[in-house]
Design an enzyme around this catalytic site. Sequence first.
Site, mmCIF file in Angstrom:
data_model
loop_
_atom_site.group_PDB
_atom_site.id
_atom_site.type_symbol
_atom_site.label_atom_id
_atom_site.label_comp_id
_atom_site.label_asym_id
_atom_site.label_seq_id
_atom_site.Cartn_x
_atom_site.Cartn_y
_atom_site.Cartn_z
ATOM 1 N N LYS B 25 38.771 -2.627 9.744
ATOM 2 C CA LYS B 25 38.529 -3.175 11.078
ATOM 3 C C LYS B 25 39.205 -2.303 12.146
ATOM 4 C CE LYS B 25 39.229 -7.712 11.554
ATOM 5 N NZ LYS B 25 38.176 -8.659 11.938
ATOM 6 N N ARG B 95 44.554 -10.134 13.812
ATOM 7 C CA ARG B 95 43.687 -10.206 12.626
ATOM 8 C C ARG B 95 44.140 -9.224 11.560
ATOM 9 N NH1 ARG B 95 38.196 -12.084 14.707
ATOM 10 N NH2 ARG B 95 38.425 -11.983 16.959
ATOM 11 N N GLY B 104 37.614 -13.125 4.926
ATOM 12 C CA GLY B 104 38.105 -14.495 4.865
ATOM 13 C C GLY B 104 39.289 -14.705 3.950
ATOM 14 N N MET B 106 42.317 -13.220 4.108
ATOM 15 C CA MET B 106 43.631 -13.217 4.757
ATOM 16 C C MET B 106 43.549 -13.962 6.093
ATOM 17 S SD MET B 106 45.017 -9.465 3.739
ATOM 18 C CE MET B 106 43.479 -8.692 4.181
ATOM 19 N N ARG B 339 31.245 -2.983 11.027
ATOM 20 C CA ARG B 339 31.545 -2.524 9.671
ATOM 21 C C ARG B 339 30.221 -2.317 8.947
ATOM 22 N NH1 ARG B 339 34.145 -8.257 7.620
ATOM 23 N NH2 ARG B 339 32.311 -9.509 8.071
ATOM 24 N N HIS B 455 30.732 -18.461 4.861
ATOM 25 C CA HIS B 455 31.494 -17.978 3.709
ATOM 26 C C HIS B 455 30.640 -17.944 2.439
ATOM 27 C CE1 HIS B 455 34.275 -18.491 0.261
ATOM 28 N NE2 HIS B 455 34.957 -17.555 0.914
ATOM 29 N N SER B 763 24.254 9.864 -32.851
ATOM 30 C CA SER B 763 24.158 8.810 -31.844
ATOM 31 C C SER B 763 25.402 7.945 -31.983
ATOM 32 C CB SER B 763 22.894 7.991 -32.070
ATOM 33 O OG SER B 763 22.862 6.911 -31.170
ATOM 34 N N CYS B 830 24.206 4.779 -28.344
ATOM 35 C CA CYS B 830 23.292 3.650 -28.448
ATOM 36 C C CYS B 830 24.032 2.324 -28.522
ATOM 37 C CB CYS B 830 22.356 3.811 -29.643
ATOM 38 S SG CYS B 830 23.234 3.778 -31.206
ATOM 39 N N TYR B 850 21.754 12.106 -23.893
ATOM 40 C CA TYR B 850 21.083 10.917 -23.366
ATOM 41 C C TYR B 850 21.930 9.686 -23.608
ATOM 42 C CZ TYR B 850 20.064 9.641 -28.143
ATOM 43 O OH TYR B 850 20.216 9.275 -29.450
#
Lengths: 878, 878
Positions: B25, B95, B104, B106, B339, B455, B763, B830, B850
């Site tokens: 902020k 703030r 929300g 703090m 933000r 919220h 694998s 895998c 892969y």
Amino acid sequence: MKMSEKWVYLFKEGNAKMKSRLGGKGANLAEMTTLDLPIPPGFTLTTKACLEYYNNDKSLPDGCEEQIDRALAETEKMTGKKFGDKKNPLLVSVRSGAPISMPGMMDTVLNLGLTDEVVEGIIESTGDKRFVFDVYRRFIQMFSDIVLKVPLGKFEKVLESVKKEEGAEFDKDISPKGYERIVNEYKSIVKREAKRPFPSDPREQLLLTINAVFESWNNKRAITYRKINNIPDSLGTAVNVQTMVFGNLGEDSATGVAFTRNPADGENHLYGEYLTNAQGEDVVAGIRTPKSIDELKNENFKAYTELAKTCRLLERHYRDTQDVEFTIERFKLWMLQTRTGKRTALAAVKIAVDMVEEGLITKEEALKRVETRQIDMLLHPMIDPKAEVDPVAKGLPASPGAATGRVVFEPEDAVELNKRKEPSILVRFETSPEDIAGMHACEGILTQRGGMTSHAAVVSRAMGKPCIVGCESISVSYAKNEFRVKNLVVKNGDTITLDGVTGRVMMGEVPKVTASLKGEFGKLLGYADEVRRLGVRANADTPEQARVAHGFGAEGIGLCRTEHMFFGEERIRAMREMILTDNIEQRKKALSKLLPMQKEDFKKFFHEMAGLPVIIRTLDPPLHEFLPKKPKQIRELAKEMNIGEDRLVQKISSLSELNPMLGHRGCRLGISYPEITEMQARAIFEAACEVKKEGKEVLAEVMIPVVNEAREFENQKEIVDKVAKNVMSEYGMKIKYMVGIMIELPRACLTADLIAKKAEFFSFGTNDLTQTTFGFSRDDVGKILPDYIEKGILKFDPFQRIDEEGMGDLIKMGIEKGRSTNPKLEIGICGEHGGEPHSIDFCQRAGMNYVSCSPYRVPVARLAAAHAVLRQKEAKNQ
Amino acid sequence: MKMSEKWVYLFKEGNAKMKSRLGGKGANLAEMTTLDLPIPPGFTLTTKACLEYYNNDKSLPDGCEEQIDRALAETEKMTGKKFGDKKNPLLVSVRSGAPISMPGMMDTVLNLGLTDEVVEGIIESTGDKRFVFDVYRRFIQMFSDIVLKVPLGKFEKVLESVKKEEGAEFDKDISPKGYERIVNEYKSIVKREAKRPFPSDPREQLLLTINAVFESWNNKRAITYRKINNIPDSLGTAVNVQTMVFGNLGEDSATGVAFTRNPADGENHLYGEYLTNAQGEDVVAGIRTPKSIDELKNENFKAYTELAKTCRLLERHYRDTQDVEFTIERFKLWMLQTRTGKRTALAAVKIAVDMVEEGLITKEEALKRVETRQIDMLLHPMIDPKAEVDPVAKGLPASPGAATGRVVFEPEDAVELNKRKEPSILVRFETSPEDIAGMHACEGILTQRGGMTSHAAVVSRAMGKPCIVGCESISVSYAKNEFRVKNLVVKNGDTITLDGVTGRVMMGEVPKVTASLKGEFGKLLGYADEVRRLGVRANADTPEQARVAHGFGAEGIGLCRTEHMFFGEERIRAMREMILTDNIEQRKKALSKLLPMQKEDFKKFFHEMAGLPVIIRTLDPPLHEFLPKKPKQIRELAKEMNIGEDRLVQKISSLSELNPMLGHRGCRLGISYPEITEMQARAIFEAACEVKKEGKEVLAEVMIPVVNEAREFENQKEIVDKVAKNVMSEYGMKIKYMVGIMIELPRACLTADLIAKKAEFFSFGTNDLTQTTFGFSRDDVGKILPDYIEKGILKFDPFQRIDEEGMGDLIKMGIEKGRSTNPKLEIGICGEHGGEPHSIDFCQRAGMNYVSCSPYRVPVARLAAAHAVLRQKEAKNQ
């Protein structure tokens, strides 16, 4: 290249160092020749010729035949005899001789060079028809068997029927006439069976025989022998062609074998047997009972004296006990072979120590002369090697020694019999910690399931008790109180005998022998202590085991499994109370009952091992191992604990695990229930303080099991340190102690650098580490391993011997990483491998500080640790 | 050092890059100030000041107070107002603002600087008594709650009773007199509860508040939030002190929040809500239902136009969607925060792709903007558009997706049900930060009150969880544990379904569908494919799964577990026949029944994956898994198989294992029963030939499981190669195939060089490898892991995310050793980890070829593989 290769060596061209080329027998014949001993002349075809024979589509390599002819001519010159000559014929023996002795595994032909013509000539010159025909028929039979593949059985009846007809008791009683008939019959058998006449050209006989001996390198029994004894197939065998001398030329002739020292007990005197008027094979075959070598002194003093002198000379020359073959031909001694004499474990120890004291060999040489498995044998009663045994089943030889007793299936029955001083053998499907009292009470243990590191195996080795596991051919029925093996039903109460060395199970009692620990034994282990660099500690779960281990020279305790202390009647009750409550206060109360009992045990350990380190491991097994499994036991326990049977069943089932080996155990328990670790730490430090108060030095090492992560260890160490601090301040004294981990999981090796920042010692628990590295459950692997070893997929059981190829790298990584952050880290091993010589060798090379093994293996480990140092030295010198 | 540290920054002294020091902020307020946007002046205390506060025994560090005073003086200068001044008082907001947004979590205090004196002065100058007292009572309440810890509830009744007395519906209807009474009552409550008078010195108010905000960094909900979101505790929060502007100065004032693009669907238009005559917290609290931002255009065109312009500017400047807070004070727009806008997964993808197409960002940036877990969410189910639904209520669609579960009203109940794996829907009047654990545990959230930025809405969007807010037609009663909608009563435990896309609430369960890869989603994954280097295959056990995976972009099958094919009714019977016979001929007969079934399955796989590799694993699980466990099933099976029940029980028990995970499974079965491998190989190659005949390309890879030793693999490869050769010659064609191993055991990594001499691919089966590396049984670890993570012993569940620290080294060793003897070795993964982004990042760094994952994770893996490449690039550039 092939043209210039030397395939054939005259005896005088070789020496004892050429074993890999000339084979053991050939090299020693050469050596003896150069020592000017009475050796019948001859020559050796090299092992390389044998290998080339196989490469060359089973025929002799280029130039070989010519070299044979030349060597033969040389031999003729030396002996003044001639191959195939009627008047003065040369006869030879053709014997195999590999670089590593494989007694009786390959073929031999004697008396080669005889033909009808030669026989006639000899009869003419000697007049001894009986002798000549006897030799001839032996030759035909042997040659036909080995070269022409006519089964020996085909000839059998002929000899017997002639003997019967003539009323002859022994072969030597057969008349010359009889022998002649035998020979003729033999020859017609050969013609019929081999579809060719018996070869009448000595050179052809020789070449065919050499080929046949080369062939015998790959006969079935030779291959099997090599597999069992780890002899490479790539060595090949040499072939020795040697002038025949005859021990069967009459009563002035003889043949025999001798040891320069007694191979049974190692006493320093000439020992051996001989037969008058016989050929060498007769001694070995055991058809006639030979006489003791001592009688030769009376019968033929000169020959005896020469033999004794030669034997002394050979022993001094080779600096080891020799096993010789000799023949006396008309009063004249001939040496046919010398080799290092095989000996019993007892003899090996005595001879090695005696020779050190005689100044003949060094202590290091003495150590090399004794195998670790010989030490192991010396520590256990064994089946009398002379006893006839008839095994009904065979399992894995999990713990050596022999035991006889009545079959029982329930541990309680073993306890019962023990009270009446009756020996018992506990037979189980498999054992579990609840059976411990019964295992303790019996003489030996037999299980249907399990591998070499199963519960039964580990515990019985720790107890030094004979044990056979994984005996899959028996089928145990607890319900019927019996086991079956094929059609045989063995009932509760029947007597059986176990041979823990071989895994054999016999019905009834079998005679046993015990070797006591003589002075030389202690001396030899003293030499080992001078040489070895690895410490040797013992795994001991009871003060009694610690005492035994200390007596065997253990330099501390490498692993004390505290949970084994919880199985006493009063203790298991408190343990169960602790497990079954969900309430921390009640748990602490139950633990407080266990505290004084543990403390008392630890005090005994610290007393026994005063001044030596004692590693105590905190609780390891999953809690469900302490709870009963059978409905009846559960019912009783519920009553005893005064809780509902349903609740108890539910609790037991909530604690059960699909893979307990990978479950809630080790430090995971101590993290869930810190109060358990607290109690154990308190027991350890209170015990330590109280023993120290009595003036004894205490070195405590607290070991946290099943760690895979540094923070697990730190969690537990914090508890131990806190308790230690408190107890020491309560007692107002300081105790030297360390806290470390047992490395049982791959991740502990992989993160050893992080763990070692706080840990003061590592102890490799290689049983469990093998399980997770291989993904083999110790308890289930019995289904897999035998098949794997049979199929050559694994070369050995990795639970017995450390798998260097794979797990070895993991261990080395753990050591390197650990020392990288903590150079003072103490590193040892406490798995079953800690008492296994190959593994001890690995521990030495990997740079560990000590090995720890079961009490009865401590002497083995001491010797193996010395061997490891000597081997490392040799490797460095090469 | 401390003397020279700068603890306080004026907004004009910072910029957007200083987030770690100024918090998100603070940094953005600074950045906007430098952009000359209308920002009320103020200053920021650094995060370092917060950390120092904790280091310093919870007091401000040296020099900090002086710096605050100086910054305050500067702010007074800029605004022309003065702290505590009667005529022109400066009021500020205080703030929190952490480097990573924790909405929300703090504390915040508004309107700070009010005292009785100041209030009197403002009333004098403005004449607006009602407004001033409203602001004052808010301030007292907030300050007392946050700084003096007087529970909010203590004040509640006062407001309600005054409203009742005056007959006021909303707060704004209360008379000035009424507010004065409220303020006086509040102050006496403070005096009683806090045992001190309300502070009348603005500087004291400010310093106390700053301390309290620092304190709130470590309140319980903030700690929980950080834990859930993996935010380090060591960051600390900044504190922003900013001149107050008032949205509650009358109908010409307002306050609101806006997104530069729609955060729900990503459409490119201004989106937001505002309240006239209100303070910012009123919007977030959801007490009044706000108006859409579109209405502002009519109500206050000038302010709207300026807001729209400012938003566009901010979006261009930050090159990302912004979430702004603004206040209009008497027609004048003030920006209070900007933000990066949180967005749904759907919006994230659309915005990222749109911005690429708008030329605003690069494809690589677009990829970085979308988190893999958002892709995962997009694949989550939605209400089937074809399903007939009967909504009982409709609210605001705050977070998309559909969810069904049992109604719970208390967050703890959601947690409780979650433990039992029962899905729940959390229904609340409105949510607050304390509910966070329950919101995490439930499947979806429904609130009676609140807007799209309440919220509940913000948190559930972040969690990717369906959420409906402001569903005013329901009436929640916590007391009765129910909600009513019209005549319907929905009780705790009833099942409902939420449609987060439309805001509809349905009773019971409603059919759902899952998203497909269309539009922007497909484009984004296309970008990913351009960037990534890892192949992405799928684990599929049925042809149907293979089809789904192919649709999601799988480039082959990385693991087909053939045993899953054996559980059909007819198949399991043949399988059991095979297992239960001891006779090899009968076993072959049973296997021959399975052959055509397996072949048909494989044909479907090869069809689906024509031209792509298909890895088929030979039989893996221990045979007892195929046998029944319950007595009734056993009885039935015995009848069916026509064998004695006793024999069956015995057979089952002989196959049982103590630790099946480490038992007779994987290639160990194929070695014991080569005919099983033979049958499977035949099914594979016959299928391959038949599919190839139809003109499709087949790439078969046969994978041998549970290998720990090269010779195990060689044994099985020999069988496969032989069958392949035979089948290919029978069909007269060639099939491209490879034979390789699944690496599931540490020893396979340790001896990978030996194995790779013959193996063509590796694998990594990281599920099992995790089990043996850690010694954790997957089936039993539930008892251990939660505790371990709770206690910080493990940082995450190693079965979900590859443990790089330990097991990572083992995998890297396996890869290095493998490639050392076979540079062409194909290497993949895998295990479940193959679809987990952190693990995929590891696979990229470890140099695999892969990853293979479950079909629904293929899109996630495609994106994660691209992210891994980008991250590697970044690391290289650093």
